[in-house]
Every structure is written in structure tokens, then in C-alpha cells.
Design a protein around this motif. Structure first.
Motif, PDB file in Angstrom:
ATOM      1  N   PHE A  14       0.897  -1.360   0.052  1.00 28.21           N
ATOM      2  CA  PHE A  14       0.009  -0.036  -0.131  1.00 28.21           C
ATOM      3  C   PHE A  14       0.821   0.962   0.136  1.00 28.21           C
ATOM      4  CE2 PHE A  14      -1.675   3.221   2.895  1.00 28.21           C
ATOM      5  CZ  PHE A  14      -2.611   3.895   2.380  1.00 28.21           C
ATOM      6  N   ALA A  15       1.963   1.492   1.068  1.00 21.46           N
ATOM      7  CA  ALA A  15       2.708   2.543   0.993  1.00 21.46           C
ATOM      8  C   ALA A  15       3.450   2.660  -0.333  1.00 21.46           C
ATOM      9  CB  ALA A  15       3.754   2.363   2.236  1.00 21.46           C
ATOM     10  N   LEU A  16       4.003   1.816  -0.922  1.00 19.86           N
ATOM     11  CA  LEU A  16       4.665   1.778  -2.198  1.00 19.86           C
ATOM     12  C   LEU A  16       3.876   2.693  -3.292  1.00 19.86           C
ATOM     13  CD1 LEU A  16       6.595  -1.773  -2.409  1.00 19.86           C
ATOM     14  CD2 LEU A  16       7.656   0.619  -1.635  1.00 19.86           C
ATOM     15  N   PHE A  17       2.810   2.038  -3.217  1.00 25.41           N
ATOM     16  CA  PHE A  17       2.083   2.854  -4.411  1.00 25.41           C
ATOM     17  C   PHE A  17       1.562   4.228  -4.067  1.00 25.41           C
ATOM     18  CE2 PHE A  17       1.393  -1.603  -5.876  1.00 25.41           C
ATOM     19  CZ  PHE A  17       1.396  -1.393  -7.189  1.00 25.41           C
ATOM     20  N   LEU A  18       1.252   4.241  -2.701  1.00 20.04           N
ATOM     21  CA  LEU A  18       0.544   5.791  -2.329  1.00 20.04           C
ATOM     22  C   LEU A  18       1.737   6.670  -2.310  1.00 20.04           C
ATOM     23  CD1 LEU A  18      -2.052   6.966  -1.309  1.00 20.04           C
ATOM     24  CD2 LEU A  18      -1.042   6.700   1.002  1.00 20.04           C
ATOM     25  N   GLY A  19       1.828   7.254  -3.354  1.00 18.55           N
ATOM     26  CA  GLY A  19       2.956   8.641  -3.616  1.00 18.55           C
ATOM     27  C   GLY A  19       2.088   9.896  -3.379  1.00 18.55           C
ATOM     28  N   GLY A  89      11.807   5.886 -12.721  1.00 18.99           N
ATOM     29  CA  GLY A  89      12.865   5.891 -11.874  1.00 18.99           C
ATOM     30  C   GLY A  89      13.762   7.001 -11.920  1.00 18.99           C
ATOM     31  N   PRO A  90      15.034   7.325 -12.139  1.00 18.00           N
ATOM     32  CA  PRO A  90      15.590   8.417 -12.163  1.00 18.00           C
ATOM     33  C   PRO A  90      15.448   9.432 -13.126  1.00 18.00           C
ATOM     34  CG  PRO A  90      17.102   6.717 -12.766  1.00 18.00           C
ATOM     35  CD  PRO A  90      16.042   5.936 -12.366  1.00 18.00           C
ATOM     36  N   ALA A  91      14.807   8.928 -14.364  1.00 13.06           N
ATOM     37  CA  ALA A  91      14.534  10.182 -15.333  1.00 13.06           C
ATOM     38  C   ALA A  91      12.955  10.851 -15.119  1.00 13.06           C
ATOM     39  CB  ALA A  91      14.400   9.187 -16.683  1.00 13.06           C
ATOM     40  N   PHE A  92      12.236  10.266 -14.307  1.00 12.34           N
ATOM     41  CA  PHE A  92      10.817  10.911 -13.934  1.00 12.34           C
ATOM     42  C   PHE A  92      10.200  10.654 -12.720  1.00 12.34           C
ATOM     43  CE2 PHE A  92       6.123  10.503 -14.523  1.00 12.34           C
ATOM     44  CZ  PHE A  92       5.991  12.349 -14.670  1.00 12.34           C
ATOM     45  N   ALA A  93       9.995   9.406 -12.401  1.00 11.33           N
ATOM     46  CA  ALA A  93       9.072   9.265 -11.112  1.00 11.33           C
ATOM     47  C   ALA A  93      10.050   9.612  -9.796  1.00 11.33           C
ATOM     48  CB  ALA A  93       8.515   7.857 -11.108  1.00 11.33           C
ATOM     49  N   LEU A  94      11.332   9.318  -9.683  1.00 10.59           N
ATOM     50  CA  LEU A  94      12.052   9.714  -8.628  1.00 10.59           C
ATOM     51  C   LEU A  94      11.974  11.037  -8.376  1.00 10.59           C
ATOM     52  CD1 LEU A  94      14.531   6.621  -8.217  1.00 10.59           C
ATOM     53  CD2 LEU A  94      12.642   7.060  -6.904  1.00 10.59           C
ATOM     54  N   PRO A  95      12.772  11.891  -9.554  1.00 11.00           N
ATOM     55  CA  PRO A  95      12.773  13.417  -9.111  1.00 11.00           C
ATOM     56  C   PRO A  95      11.640  14.048  -8.833  1.00 11.00           C
ATOM     57  CG  PRO A  95      14.134  12.625 -11.304  1.00 11.00           C
ATOM     58  CD  PRO A  95      13.202  11.488 -10.785  1.00 11.00           C
ATOM     59  N   ARG A  96      10.429  13.576  -9.473  1.00  9.74           N
ATOM     60  CA  ARG A  96       9.081  14.112  -9.205  1.00  9.74           C
ATOM     61  C   ARG A  96       8.729  14.086  -7.789  1.00  9.74           C
ATOM     62  NH1 ARG A  96       3.380  11.931 -11.578  1.00  9.74           N
ATOM     63  NH2 ARG A  96       3.882  10.045  -9.949  1.00  9.74           N
ATOM     64  N   ALA A  97       8.872  12.648  -7.268  1.00  9.79           N
ATOM     65  CA  ALA A  97       8.700  12.460  -5.644  1.00  9.79           C
ATOM     66  C   ALA A  97       9.373  13.358  -4.817  1.00  9.79           C
ATOM     67  CB  ALA A  97       8.984  11.102  -5.477  1.00  9.79           C
ATOM     68  N   VAL A  98      10.775  13.515  -5.020  1.00  7.90           N
ATOM     69  CA  VAL A  98      11.748  14.619  -4.300  1.00  7.90           C
ATOM     70  C   VAL A  98      10.976  15.859  -4.403  1.00  7.90           C
ATOM     71  CG1 VAL A  98      13.787  15.485  -3.964  1.00  7.90           C
ATOM     72  CG2 VAL A  98      13.422  12.894  -4.652  1.00  7.90           C
ATOM     73  N   THR A  99      10.821  16.253  -5.629  1.00  2.61           N
ATOM     74  CA  THR A  99      10.295  17.690  -5.823  1.00  2.61           C
ATOM     75  C   THR A  99       9.031  18.292  -5.156  1.00  2.61           C
ATOM     76  OG1 THR A  99      11.556  17.820  -7.837  1.00  2.61           O
ATOM     77  CG2 THR A  99       9.805  19.442  -7.443  1.00  2.61           C
ATOM     78  N   VAL A 100       7.913  16.835  -5.334  1.00  2.00           N
ATOM     79  CA  VAL A 100       6.539  16.999  -4.513  1.00  2.00           C
ATOM     80  C   VAL A 100       6.845  17.132  -2.971  1.00  2.00           C
ATOM     81  CG1 VAL A 100       4.513  15.791  -4.270  1.00  2.00           C
ATOM     82  CG2 VAL A 100       5.390  16.152  -6.448  1.00  2.00           C
TER      83      VAL A 100
END
Length: 447
Positions: A14-19, A89-100
Motif C-alpha cells: 500500500f505504501a509503495l503505491f501511495l505516492g 525511476g531516475p528519469a521521471f518518477a523519482l525526481p518528481r517524488a523528491v520535488t513534490v
């Protein structure tokens, strides 16, 4: 696997999906759906929860997650995984998560520009947690997720007993087709694609935790996965319903909100004042951290298993790239990554369907042989998925748009790939059944 272990991995899933993205999608959708918000959320749950759940169940039935693409030509197999893990991963989802995480968790309390320092700290913390994958269930499933659930419940309960508004009239497509609009919004969360990535973490965690090694191991794994996916589906559905309720009753405090984050911030401040902003910041930070840890771990496992890169080295590189890319313009990065994601999502969903309906036949030493049927289904999905991507990006000529609207079902919902892929799949299944029946008849005559 005992109940405590099942619950821990279920919470981790659940936590992995809940960004943070999952938190801000439903409130805006529900605000626009107004008095039709329950219908919109119902459609949303089908694609945002149902598709990922089915994907995880299918992955659990395979000898390994990599077997999902073994029926494809090698170049297509490698390209699929490389694009998925690079993009999600590093090209999109990870930087977005850090920025959000910075925008919603830190910036409201800090007037300066601290993104660089925050991104380094956040990625170092992600690195520390990801380097101990054996402890991932303990970190996320037993500590971080319960804290996340408690904070979400607090916000939701106060909203239920003290709503700050009532549902207004539905607007736009939610007036005439709230369920279909909800289906489309759930699909656009791209969690069906994320399920393929998280499958590396979740299925490996289940296999490591499952102590049984009898001949019924696969059945045990399937049952454990079913329970874990059930926990995920219940928690995620409850979360989406809660976020939807907040959005539906927010028209007074956040009219014409630009995104779900504005709605949550206004609701948290309205219910708890400054304490509400702190609670929302903690929810966002924990949600983003669990996502970055899960994606980083999945990426590192992939590069280790496929290319032999040591887990620690690949984890460090991924976190370093994430910290760097988070500071060089996420908007431009989204523009570059979005077309790839919009094509990969139909490919991933169609591939899962093909593995179910027309599984690849065994080849040398029991490994799946190249399946022309699976390759054709994936190619059709990629072709029409590209059409949808061009439509969303506004790059499709007017003549092509008119042709698509007249010839392709669900074209306006950006799902024009679905019907062609399903028709191709059904025709291939029919051909396979006819060939099998013909071979059986010939065998009977020879006897």
C-alpha cells in the motif's frame, strides 16, 4: 507466512503505491465531479486499484517477474524493462517524488530556496533505507505505513464529522459520464505501469518471507499474494474514497483549485490550522519516501539481475542521478518523459493480458519460447498507445483527430489502444483454440 508477516507486506505494498501523486489526483477529480463524485471514484478504483492488483497477481504466478517478457524478442524484452526502470525511476518518477515532497512538505514552512539541500538529504535517506532491502518490510510495512494511515485517518475523520462544505454540481465530462471519466483518471495515475516495477520488490519480499519450500510452494505464494493484494486494495480504495470525499466537500474552501494539493492544504488548514499543515507535510514526506525507496530498490534489483551491476553501486548511482535531476527543471523532464510513459502503460497492460490469455509455450529447457502472438498484441498496443500519446501532447493533426473520433472507440478518453489490443488478443486466442482442436482431431484419427 503468518498473519503478522502478511499484514506487514500488505502495508508495504500500500505504501509503495501511495505516492504524493496518488493523494492529489482524487480530490481534484471529486471536486469537479461534485454530486457525482461517488460514481467517478467508482470508475477511478477500477483502473487505479484493479489494474495494479491484477498485475501483481499475474506476476506472482510466474517463476520470476522477468518471465513476463520472455515471450517477446530479446530486443523488445530488454527495451521494455530498460525503458520502464529508467522512466519510472531516475528519469521521471523519482525526481518528481523528491520535488513534490519539497513543495508540499518543506516549502510552506521555508521561504528560501532549499531544494538542493533537501534533495541531497532526501536521496541520502532513500539510499540508506534501500541499501538494506531485507529490512524494507520492517521500515515501511511496520513503521512508516501505520504512521501514514493514522495521519490520513485523522484528517478524514475530522472531515466526516465536521465537513467544510457540501458537494456542488458536477462540471465538464463528469455531468454525463462520471464513471468513464473516473476510469480515465485512474488509468492516468499509471499505477498499472508502476505495478510492474514494484512487482520486483513485492514478489521478492513475499518469496523471502515465505518459509515454506514444499512442492506446494507456488500455491502458497499465490495464496499469500492474494491476501497481500487484498490488503493493498482495501487500504488504497479506502484512501481514495477518503480523498474523494475531501475533494467533493471542498468547493467552499478551495473553489476552482488548480490541483489536489491545494485542496488538501486548504482542508488541513481549515480543520487543524497550523497543525493541519504539519500533518499534511508529514503525510506527503512519508508517502514520497516510501515511493522513492521502493522504486530505487526495484531499479537496483533489475540492474543487478540483468546486467550484473552490484546492488550498492546501482543504488548509489540511481540516488545520485535523482538528486541531480530534481534540480534541473522538472517541467522539461516531464515533457520528455511523458510520451514514453503514455506508450509504456498500454504496452504493460496488454502484455499482462497476453500472458494470461495466450501464454508463451515452453521452449528449450522449459523456458518460454518467443511468442508471435504476444509480440503482435504488444505491437498493436504500442502503435495505438503512440496515437493516444500524440493526442494528449497536442501533436496530432486535425484530420487524424477527426478520423480517430469516428473510427476508434474510446479515442476521446485516450484509450484508443484498448479495443484494437483486445480484438487482436481474442482473435489470436481463437486461432490457438482452433489449432489445438485440429491437432487433437488428427491425433485421434491416427490412433
Amino acid at each position: 507466512m503468518n498473519r503478522r508477516e502478511l499484514a506487514a507486506i500488505g502495508f508495504m505494498t500500500f505504501a509503495l503505491f501511495l505516492g504524493a501523486g496518488n493523494l492529489i489526483f482524487p480530490p481534484l477529480m471529486a471536486q469537479q465531479a461534485g454530486d457525482n463524485w461517488l460514481l467517478a471514484v467508482a470508475g477511478f478504483l477500477v483502473t487505479a486499484v484493479g489494474l495494479p492488483a491484477i498485475t501483481l497477481l499475474i506476476l506472482a504466478r510466474l517463476p520470476s517477474v522477468e518471465h513476463l517478457t520472455l515471450g517477446l524478442p530479446k530486443w523488445m524484452d530488454r527495451s521494455f524493462w530498460l525503458l520502464i526502470f529508467t522512466t519510472i525511476g531516475p528519469a521521471f518518477a523519482l525526481p518528481r517524488a523528491v520535488t513534490v515532497a519539497y513543495e508540499m512538505g518543506v516549502k510552506p514552512f521555508y521561504s528560501g530556496d532549499g531544494l538542493l539541500l533537501f534533495s541531497v538529504f532526501f536521496c541520502v535517506l532513500t539510499l540508506v533505507l534501500a541499501l538494506r532491502p531485507g529490512k524494507l518490510v520492517d521500515y515501511i510495512g511496520k513503521v512508516m505505513t501505520p504512521a501514514l494511515i493514522i495521519m490520513l485517518c485523522a484528517l478524514t475523520l475530522f472531515a466526516l464529522f465536521n465537513p467544510l462544505g457540501s458537494a456542488s454540481e458536477a462540471t465538464g465530462p463528469y455531468q454525463s459520464a462520471p464513471v468513464v471519466s473516473g476510469l480515465t483518471q485512474g488509468y492516468m495515475t499509471l499505477d498499472a505501469l508502476a505495478a510492474v516495477v514494484f512487482g520486483w520488490v513485492i514478489i521478492n519480499a513475499i518469496r523471502r518471507t515465505d518459509k515454506k519450500s514444499t512442492n506446494g510452494r507456488r500455491n502458497t505464494l499465490t495464496r499469500s499474494t492474494l491476501v497481500i493484494v487484498g490488503i493493498y486494495a482495501i487500504l488504497m480504495s479506502a484512501c481514495y474514497l477518503a480523498m474523494g470525499y475531501l475533494g467533493a466537500t471542498s468547493s467552499n474552501i478551495a473553489p476552482n483549485a488548480g490541483n489536489g494539493g491545494e485542496i488538501l492544504a486548504a482542508y488541513a488548514a481549515g480543520q487543524f490550522g497550523m497543525m493541519g499543515q504539519v500533518i499534511l507535510a508529514l503525510i506527503t514526506l512519508i508517502a514520497c519516501l516510501t515511493t522513492t525507496v521502493g522504486i530505487t530498490t526495484a531499479n537496483a534489483h533489475y540492474y543487478e539481475n540483468t546486467y550484473g551491476v552490484k546492488f550498492a553501486l546501482s543504488t548509489g548511482i540511481i540516488c545520485g542521478l535523482t538528486a541531480t535531476i530534481s534540480n534541473i527543471g522538472l517541467e522539461a523532464l516531464i515533457q520528455l518523459s511523458l510520451p514514453v510513459i503514455l506508450v509504456l502503460c498500454p504496452v504493460a497492460i496488454s502484455l499482462v493480458m497476453a500472458v494470461i490469455v495466450i501464454p508463451a509455450k515452453s521452449g528449450v529447457q522449459g523456458a518460454p519460447a518467443i511468442s508471435k502472438g504476444q509480440t503482435l498484441v504488444v505491437s498493436v498496443a504500442a502503435l495505438f498507445g503512440t496515437l493516444d500519446a500524440l493526442m494528449i501532447l497536442g501533436k496530432l493533426p486535425e484530420d487524424a483527430i477527426e478520423l480517430g473520433q469516428s473510427m476508434l472507440p474510446l479515442f476521446n478518453e485516450n484509450l484508443s489502444w484498448l479495443v484494437p489490443a483486445v480484438i487482436t488478443l481474442m482473435l489470436l486466442k481463437l486461432v490457438r483454440l482452433l489449432n489445438t482442436s485440429k491437432r487433437n482431431s488428427i491425433a485421434e484419427l491416427q490412433q
